[in-house]
Structure formats: C-alpha cells, structure tokens
Design a protein around this motif. Structure first.
Motif, short mmCIF file in Angstrom:
data_model
loop_
_atom_site.label_atom_id
_atom_site.label_comp_id
_atom_site.label_asym_id
_atom_site.label_seq_id
_atom_site.Cartn_x
_atom_site.Cartn_y
_atom_site.Cartn_z
N LEU A 177 15.02 2.23 -5.28
CA LEU A 177 13.58 1.99 -5.21
C LEU A 177 13.29 0.66 -4.52
O LEU A 177 12.33 0.53 -3.77
CB LEU A 177 12.97 1.99 -6.62
CG LEU A 177 12.91 3.37 -7.31
CD1 LEU A 177 12.43 3.23 -8.75
CD2 LEU A 177 11.99 4.32 -6.54
N SER A 178 14.15 -0.33 -4.74
CA SER A 178 13.95 -1.63 -4.11
C SER A 178 14.14 -1.52 -2.60
O SER A 178 13.36 -2.08 -1.81
CB SER A 178 14.92 -2.65 -4.70
OG SER A 178 14.76 -3.91 -4.10
N THR B 18 11.08 0.13 -1.25
CA THR B 18 9.95 -0.80 -1.26
C THR B 18 10.02 -1.74 -0.07
O THR B 18 9.02 -1.99 0.61
CB THR B 18 9.92 -1.58 -2.58
OG1 THR B 18 9.77 -0.66 -3.67
CG2 THR B 18 8.77 -2.58 -2.62
N GLU B 19 11.22 -2.24 0.21
CA GLU B 19 11.39 -3.12 1.38
C GLU B 19 11.09 -2.37 2.68
O GLU B 19 10.43 -2.90 3.58
CB GLU B 19 12.81 -3.69 1.42
CG GLU B 19 13.22 -4.34 2.74
CD GLU B 19 12.43 -5.58 3.11
OE1 GLU B 19 11.77 -6.16 2.23
OE2 GLU B 19 12.45 -5.96 4.30
N ARG C 235 9.04 0.11 3.06
CA ARG C 235 7.60 0.29 3.17
C ARG C 235 6.92 -1.04 3.49
O ARG C 235 5.99 -1.10 4.29
CB ARG C 235 7.06 0.89 1.87
CG ARG C 235 5.68 1.42 1.99
CD ARG C 235 5.31 2.31 0.82
NE ARG C 235 5.45 3.72 1.12
CZ ARG C 235 5.43 4.67 0.21
NH1 ARG C 235 5.30 4.37 -1.07
NH2 ARG C 235 5.55 5.96 0.57
N ALA C 236 7.41 -2.13 2.88
CA ALA C 236 6.76 -3.43 3.08
C ALA C 236 6.96 -3.95 4.49
O ALA C 236 6.10 -4.64 5.03
CB ALA C 236 7.29 -4.44 2.06
N ARG C 237 8.09 -3.59 5.12
CA ARG C 237 8.33 -4.19 6.43
C ARG C 237 7.67 -3.39 7.57
O ARG C 237 7.73 -3.79 8.72
CB ARG C 237 9.84 -4.36 6.68
CG ARG C 237 10.62 -3.12 7.01
CD ARG C 237 12.12 -3.43 7.13
NE ARG C 237 12.88 -2.23 7.43
CZ ARG C 237 13.16 -1.82 8.68
NH1 ARG C 237 12.73 -2.49 9.71
NH2 ARG C 237 13.85 -0.70 8.86
N ASP D 94 0.89 6.72 3.17
CA ASP D 94 1.46 5.40 2.86
C ASP D 94 2.63 5.05 3.77
O ASP D 94 3.72 4.69 3.29
CB ASP D 94 1.85 5.31 1.38
CG ASP D 94 1.97 3.86 0.92
OD1 ASP D 94 1.76 2.95 1.76
OD2 ASP D 94 2.28 3.63 -0.25
N HIS E 264 4.52 10.87 -2.15
CA HIS E 264 4.69 9.73 -1.23
C HIS E 264 6.14 9.31 -1.01
O HIS E 264 6.37 8.25 -0.43
CB HIS E 264 3.93 8.49 -1.72
CG HIS E 264 2.48 8.71 -1.96
ND1 HIS E 264 1.61 9.04 -0.95
CD2 HIS E 264 1.73 8.67 -3.10
CE1 HIS E 264 0.39 9.15 -1.46
NE2 HIS E 264 0.44 8.96 -2.74
N TYR E 265 7.11 10.05 -1.50
CA TYR E 265 8.50 9.60 -1.36
C TYR E 265 9.31 10.41 -0.35
O TYR E 265 10.07 9.84 0.41
CB TYR E 265 9.22 9.66 -2.71
CG TYR E 265 9.02 8.48 -3.61
CD1 TYR E 265 9.40 7.20 -3.20
CD2 TYR E 265 8.47 8.63 -4.87
CE1 TYR E 265 9.22 6.11 -4.03
CE2 TYR E 265 8.28 7.54 -5.71
CZ TYR E 265 8.67 6.28 -5.29
OH TYR E 265 8.49 5.21 -6.11
N ARG F 144 3.54 -12.08 3.65
CA ARG F 144 4.67 -11.93 4.55
C ARG F 144 4.65 -12.99 5.65
O ARG F 144 5.69 -13.57 5.98
CB ARG F 144 4.68 -10.51 5.13
CG ARG F 144 6.03 -10.13 5.72
CD ARG F 144 6.16 -8.64 6.01
NE ARG F 144 7.48 -8.37 6.56
CZ ARG F 144 8.53 -8.02 5.82
NH1 ARG F 144 8.42 -7.88 4.52
NH2 ARG F 144 9.70 -7.80 6.39
N ASP G 250 11.21 -3.77 -8.51
CA ASP G 250 10.73 -4.01 -7.15
C ASP G 250 9.85 -2.83 -6.75
O ASP G 250 10.34 -1.75 -6.45
CB ASP G 250 11.92 -4.13 -6.19
CG ASP G 250 11.52 -4.50 -4.77
OD1 ASP G 250 10.33 -4.68 -4.50
OD2 ASP G 250 12.45 -4.61 -3.93
N ARG H 76 4.11 -6.55 -3.37
CA ARG H 76 5.42 -6.19 -3.87
C ARG H 76 5.65 -6.98 -5.16
O ARG H 76 5.65 -8.22 -5.13
CB ARG H 76 6.43 -6.57 -2.80
CG ARG H 76 7.76 -5.99 -2.97
CD ARG H 76 8.55 -6.19 -1.69
NE ARG H 76 9.93 -5.85 -1.94
CZ ARG H 76 10.88 -5.93 -1.04
NH1 ARG H 76 10.60 -6.36 0.18
NH2 ARG H 76 12.12 -5.60 -1.34
#
Lengths: 471, 471
Positions: free
Chosen positions: A264-265, A268-269, A271-273, A359, A451-452, B157, B186, B202
């Motif tokens: 999951l981490s 998350t990274e 999606r965040a980047r 997303d 969303h996954y 960010r 996370d 996040r």
C-alpha cells in the motif's frame, strides 16, 4: 440444506463476526466443481449454446455513416456526439496533462462520458452444497461474435429504475431489494481509463434466498466451468470477467514479496508522484483528430475510431437501434509476467496512468499495449516487457486467450490476454520504478475496494483466481 | 534491544507474511504508556511548552486588506486569487450539482485548489520497548493559539523536493528515502471537502532505523500521552490528528453490527445513488458571493470568508509573509453518536456529500454542522441528530474538546468535537437512510485506504482509538 432465508424468523443478532471465513471456502469448492450439480439442468456446451442463441435471435449489426445514427447528433457548437434524450452516453473531448518525476506529458483525445453508475451483478445459489453462477447469453453489438456469456444483470441505473422506457431488467430485484439475497461482494470498479471518463460500475455477487426461476437465455454454471470457459476465445464477456475478479477467494498462503503495508505504501507513492489533470473539452476542439462520414478518427489512423452501427434482431419484438461505438484500430496485448518466489506465485503489476481514471493511477498488467503502435520501432524503444511477452516461448505461456472488451461501447475491441512465466534476467525481484511484484491474494484483497486494479488486470485476476483454486 | 536495521546484513527474504500482527500490539502498548520511557528527555507539560515556543519565536499574525497581500493577486479575467509564482494554492470557484433519490441540489462557492500531494508524517521509535512519537511545536497562522502539536513532518511536495526556495524540511529523509525507516502506515487521505477541491495528503507513520537526533521544537511522546492531550482544547493540530487516525490499532473484538462485506456494500450503494458533478468556475462568477476590501464573503454573511493575514516572527531570521486564509463565520459542531450493541461499541457514520471530494461521498461523523446556520429555525427543520448533540446531558458526553482545522489554510476554524452516547429512541439500530452503525475497528480498517473516511471523522477516530486502547 436450507438456506438462511428458509430458517425460522428469529430476531437478527445485533452484532456478528466482521469476516465470514466460510464464503471464501464456498467459492473455492465451486471452482473445484467442473460439472454442475444434479439438480441443475444439464449444462449445455456453452459456446455451442451461445451460437444457438445468436442464430435464434437472428441478430444483425451493420456499420452505418455517422449521419445515419437515429436520434444521435453532433452538437453544433461543441461537436460532442450525444443522444437527443440526454440519456445513454456522450462522446466528448479530453485534455490530459500528466506530470511525474520523469517529465510532462500532454495529449488530447475523444472520450466516452457516462456519469451513471450501472450494476454488473451475478446471482449465485447453492445446489448440492456447491455455489452455481447464473449466467446469461447476451448480445452486445460490439462483440466479435455478438453473443457472449454475461453476468445475470448488466444494467445502467436509468435502466433498472425505469427512468426511461425499456423492458424490465431480469433478476434486478435480487440486486436492489434487501431481503432477496445475501451480498457476497459489492464494489465500484473503474472501467477503461483510456476510453471512458471516470466511469465506474458496481460489481456485485449476491446469493439468492429461496428458489430462482430459470429464464430463457440463462444457465447455472459452477466456477470450475467458468474457469474452463475463460480459456476459450471470446466466450466470457468483460462484464462477467470483472465481476468474477471480485470473488473473495481464500489466500491459502498468506505470504508475499511485500507485506500488505509495504504494498500500500508503494502504491501511495506511485499515486503521489503522478499529478494528472484531465479536463473535458469539446470534441470539436480535440487536436490531431478529424471527423469523417464514417468515423471520428486520429489523423494518423492510430488508437481508435468512433463509428456508428445499426442493430437489428430478425425474429422477435426487439426494436432495433443505432448507436456509436469505439473501435480500436489494432488488437491489443495484455499480460502479467509471473514468477514464483519461495513457492509463492507473484505477478508483476504496473502502476498505470490513464486519462479517464478518477484517481490518476491504478494497478494494471505488466503489459497493456497495442503492439502495432511500436513494431515499426527498434525493440529498445518498445515499452518495458512488451518484447518479452510477444516473443515468449510456448512453454513460458501459462495462460492465453483472446477476450473482447464491453460490447455495448466497443466494437471488436479484442486483446490477447496472457500470463507469461519470467525469470530474474527478464523481470528482476527489484523491478523498475512503477512496477511491483504482488500475489493474486493481494490483488484479491485490493479489489474489495475501488480505485486500485484496472479492468484489464481484473480480467487476468479472474483467470488467475480460477486457475489457482482449481489446482 | 537492537532494531532490525542494526541486525547483520543477511540477504532479505523474498517473501514474508502479508500481515504483521505485532505492529498493532506495539501501538496498543504505547497507548497504555502514560509517561515517556526513561531514555527520553523528561516530557514537558506540553501545553506550557507550546506556549513557551510561541513566546520564544514572538509570532505575530495580523489581518490585512486583501490588496495588501504581497505577491498574491486576483487574476483580471477570472477573479481567481493566486500567488504570482504559480505555487502554493489558488482560491477559485466551484459549481456543484448533486443528485440523489431525494432530489437535486445545486450551489456555487469559493474553494481552495492545491493539486499537490503533501506529506503528513510522524516518525516513531521504540524506547524501552515502547513506541514514541516525534511531535513538533509548530506555528500555523490560522491556529487560535498559533502553536500546536504537529506531526514530525508537514510538507508539500514542492517543499520537500526543494522546487522552490525555503529551508530544508526537518526529518523529511525518513519519509522519502528507503532504508531510513520502516513504514507502518502510508495512505492518501482527503481533506475538507467543503473548502478544498479534491485535496489529499499522504498520511505516514514511519519507524526510524537507528538513532534520531532530537531538534529544537520536537519532543518524543507516547500514544498514551497524545491520547491525554487530545482531551485538551487546541493542542493537537489537525495534521497530527489525521495521522494518528491511521494507526493500525488492534480490533480486539472482531464483531460488528454489519459484517465488513455488508458495510462495504452499504457504502457502495451510498456512493452509487449520489451523482455529484463538481466543476471549477472563475471565482468572479460565483453567484451569491461578493469581494470586499477585507474579504471574499457570502452575501448573507454565511459559511466562511476568504481573508488576508500577515505573519511575522519577532526574534530570528524567519522571513515574514502574507497569505489568504479561509475563516468560518461561526464555530462548528462535530459528533459521533455512540451505542454499545452486545458489548461492542459502535458509532453512527453518515455518508456525506461534499463538493470537493474526489469520489462524491465519504463517511463523516453523525453530525458535522455549523449550528448558527439552523438555530433560527424550528428544531424539526434542523439536520438529523443535531438537536440531540446540542442538548445532550453531561453524563451522555463521553468525549468533548475544541479542535481547530489546518492552520495553514483556515483561520480560527474551531469545532467542538464530541462523542455522545445515544439510545434506541434517539438513534435506532436501523438508522435513517445515509447513516450506518460501524465499529471503531471497522473505521480503522477503512482508513488503510483513501476515499472512505473524511477528515472530521478521522479526528474523532483518533480520539476513539486512544480511548479504546487505553481502557
């Protein structure tokens, strides 16, 4: 064995266990059943039965000029293609800017917009202690062979709330009325992010309470039978495949390369980047695309076209209709690379950006491309892993079948779906950025939520699920 | 006790258990610790320490006319308020149409747009076998008392990638560089859907590998200490509360009114029956709102205002700045009604539509309103359950504290947060449509994923989590 609905009406308990351990085992038992139980009408040879239903209805689908679409018009100012009722869907334009560590990508494209959430639902019922799935022989104009095996119910909300005219949706009451059944899975899942703007459908599996009448065009099949049919080309439609991917099969191992928290981490990274900005624009303003008499298409003939078809059924009271469909220019290839680490099978997931995702990023297969877009280039410029999939030796191919995408919106949208065994030299334990090893059990946990996992990966998950439980 | 990073460097295993059962227990142990371990510097009286830090920095925040905002301007054509660098955030307009079974709602409002995903991260570390949380005394101009207890890291960010000038973010390397720690949580979580357009941050909890230097303005606290501080007004800031809500605390019971499958199905139906269309529009076009010298505000003085502040620190090299903030007109009330069924505590969640949510609906508290918007009306026209919360007898109030929302964007945005015990006459086992009983353990499972639990409900979940483990 009486179902819970036949039990005497005691006051329901106010609390119960959060998880029902038996559900996963019951699905596994159905996957192991290669024939239907005795109380069920003898299962036909399904592909032959689908062919008979097609001939019985005498369906005919023909391409027509866009100008011959009845009640569909291009709006004068925007050029958007829509139905005069405002119902169904529209073809509009999309402007996408995607920014990540690697740079800045910008493109425009036509896209289908259909804000309504539909239901894709499979009704299940135990016969002789084995869950059977009520599947439908359903015609969709975009299917290469017209009639494929579909979920029990495949309906938009307008459809089943009868907001517009049309026959009642068969069996819909099991999915909309509490008390008619017990929900075993129910989740909103995305559809094709390259062709749909933020479209999602409700994927449901409901266990019927009480007797279920068997209507024409419907059959009860075990999960084992469905698993076998998933190995055949163009038999199980996309809507059925995505619902089957949501079956909560047991994870008998409980181990994986990454713990669930680390997976999951990582996601998350990913999606965040990625910052993705997708804005609807008028279809008339989409640069690089042109409108001809038969198609809205890319100026270089790439990607897909928006075309028109007319649909007629020869032999009964079904009214014909015309509608637009998206038609890919070339077939696709969709594959997971697979490896087994310490006895645990894994697949290599790819965190994909598609312009129509709500997303930004979902997990897709290792490879999801149209090879024709690349084969004129030197192999070093192909997307990662594509060459390995296209040139894999037969003994490395653990699964292969051609499936088509949703035939109500896409015309002959066929892809070759594969599971291809890889090794450290091709697909290392520490994969390139944007890729990660996950187990089928982890994907099964993720598809409990939206969303996954994208729709192509869900097709492969349905295949994996049937294969791993049937072993 | 050596941490895993001190162990000899063996080849890492290729697979491991998906779930780590010890993590939940370790957090529970920290919740039971009401004092820090001996190796940690004596914990100060936290509110007094926060006050000392405020005085030491000599922070001064003053309201200024919007025209005096330095480098912030209203764009000539759109009226949108933005920074000349294009960084930070913009104040724009939003047009929302929400359709459900009950009808059609349409409104326009100003909204903050900040597409970047930030990190809210708490670094944790075991001392004497107990996890401690590294918390910061941080000034935010919108906080009523300026300095509150914040996560270790609170950064956009651009901030931490140094895309624009500014001091390095302290401890950021633990959250961005693999190997500096082990991720315990996370997840991307939404922020205020009524004030932010699709904003998410996040939320991370990382366990440090090796020694961690203790910098000025930072302190190690146990979860038990944080739980006690959550009972005080305006001490634990919003960013800290949302991260604390993501702690994977154990669900010691494993029972609930609805099974997890039924809860997810109910939520899916809630999301499917709401169609929300939210479109960004120019701020100048937002109807019902006006721009004056000191504020962009609602014509009837309701909801909130966009105002300007200047921020100065008297005693050191920090450069001052000016910025816009959203200021609610009246304080809010945020509450879960609670009931215990068969020994299992539950809270009554509300499936809320907020215009800025990415996916239409999230679970909110039972009550999340500004009472001043209703108290002039007869009680029968108040939103459900509001009257009960406002008139609850003291013995029914299990938790109460005033907390403020993110002080970097919101000025004096205080709400009274409550947990109020209810009974069948007020809050029946079968609640009205849009409401459902869930356990804190179920909410803890849902916050492993985004899009489920809104930021106000997460504050209450943080309070619940600390209370239930400390019992």
């Amino acid at each position: 064995m009486p179902s819970h609905a036949d039990a005497p009406q005691a006051a329901p308990p106010t609390v119960r266990p959060r998880a029902d351990a038996t559900t996963a085992e019951r699905f596994a038992r159905s996957a192991a059943a290669l024939e239907p139980a005795a109380p069920v009408a003898a299962a036909p040879d399904v592909p032959a039965w689908l062919g008979r239903r097609r001939r019985a209805h005498d369906f005919r689908v023909e391409r027509i000029p866009l100008a011959d679409l009845e009640d569909w018009t291009f709006a004068p100012t925007t050029g958007n293609l829509g139905h005069h009722s405002g119902k169904f869907f529209t073809v509009e334009g999309l402007d996408v800017t995607a920014v990540d560590d690697g740079g800045h990508h910008h493109w425009q494209q036509p896209i289908i917009r259909q804000p309504e959430v539909g239901i894709l639902g499979i009704l299940v019922k135990e016969f002789d202690g084995v869950l059977h799935f009520l599947m439908q022989a359903k015609m969709e104009p975009g299917n290469p062979n017209l009639v494929q095996l579909s979920p029990t119910v495949q309906a938009t909300r307008s459809n089943y709330t009868r907001a517009h005219r049309g026959a009642a949706v068969k069996y819909i009451e099991y999915f909309t009325r509490p008390g008619r059944g017990r929900v075993l899975a129910d989740v909103l899942q995305s559809e094709h992010g390259s062709w749909f703007f933020r479209k999602s459908n409700r994927n449901m599996i409901v266990e019927a309470a009480g007797d279920v009448p068997l209507l024409e065009d419907f059959r009860w099949l075990t999960l084992g039978q469905l698993a076998a049919l998933l190995h055949q080309d163009n038999v199980v439609n996309m809507d059925a495949r995505t619902v089957l991917s949501c079956i909560p099969l047991p994870d008998t191992d409980g181990r994986a390369h990454l713990s669930d928290t680390d997976l999951l981490s990582w996601f998350t990274e990913e999606r965040a980047r990625h910052t993705v900005s997708a804005t609807r624009i008028p279809l008339a303003n989409v640069s690089g695309w042109k409108r001809g008499p038969y198609a809205v298409e890319h100026e270089d003939g790439r990607y897909f076209k928006a075309v028109g078809v007319s649909v007629r059924a020869g032999n009964r009271e079904v009214t014909g209709w015309t509608q637009p469909l998206f038609e890919p220019v070339e077939p696709g290839v969709v594959a997971f690379l697979t490896r087994t680490f310490d006895g645990v099978p894994h697949v290599l997931a790819h965190a994909r950006v598609e312009g129509g995702f709500l997303d930004a990023v979902e997990l897709g297969p290792t490879v999801q491309y149209t090879p024709a877009n690349y084969t004129h280039l030197p192999a070093r410029r192909w997307p990662p892993f594509l060459q390995h999939v296209l040139t894999a030796p037969p003994e490395a191919v653990r699964y292969e079948a051609v499936h088509s995408e949703e035939g109500g919106r896409f015309l002959n949208a066929e892809s070759r779906y594969l599971l291809v065994e890889a090794d450290e030299s091709v697909a290392p334990l520490t994969p390139p950025p944007g890729y990660q090893w996950v187990t089928p059990g982890q994907l099964t946990s993720l598809v409990r939520h939206g969303h996954y996992v994208n729709v192509q990966a869900r097709t492969l998950l349905a295949c994996l699920g049937a294969m791993r439980t049937a072993r």
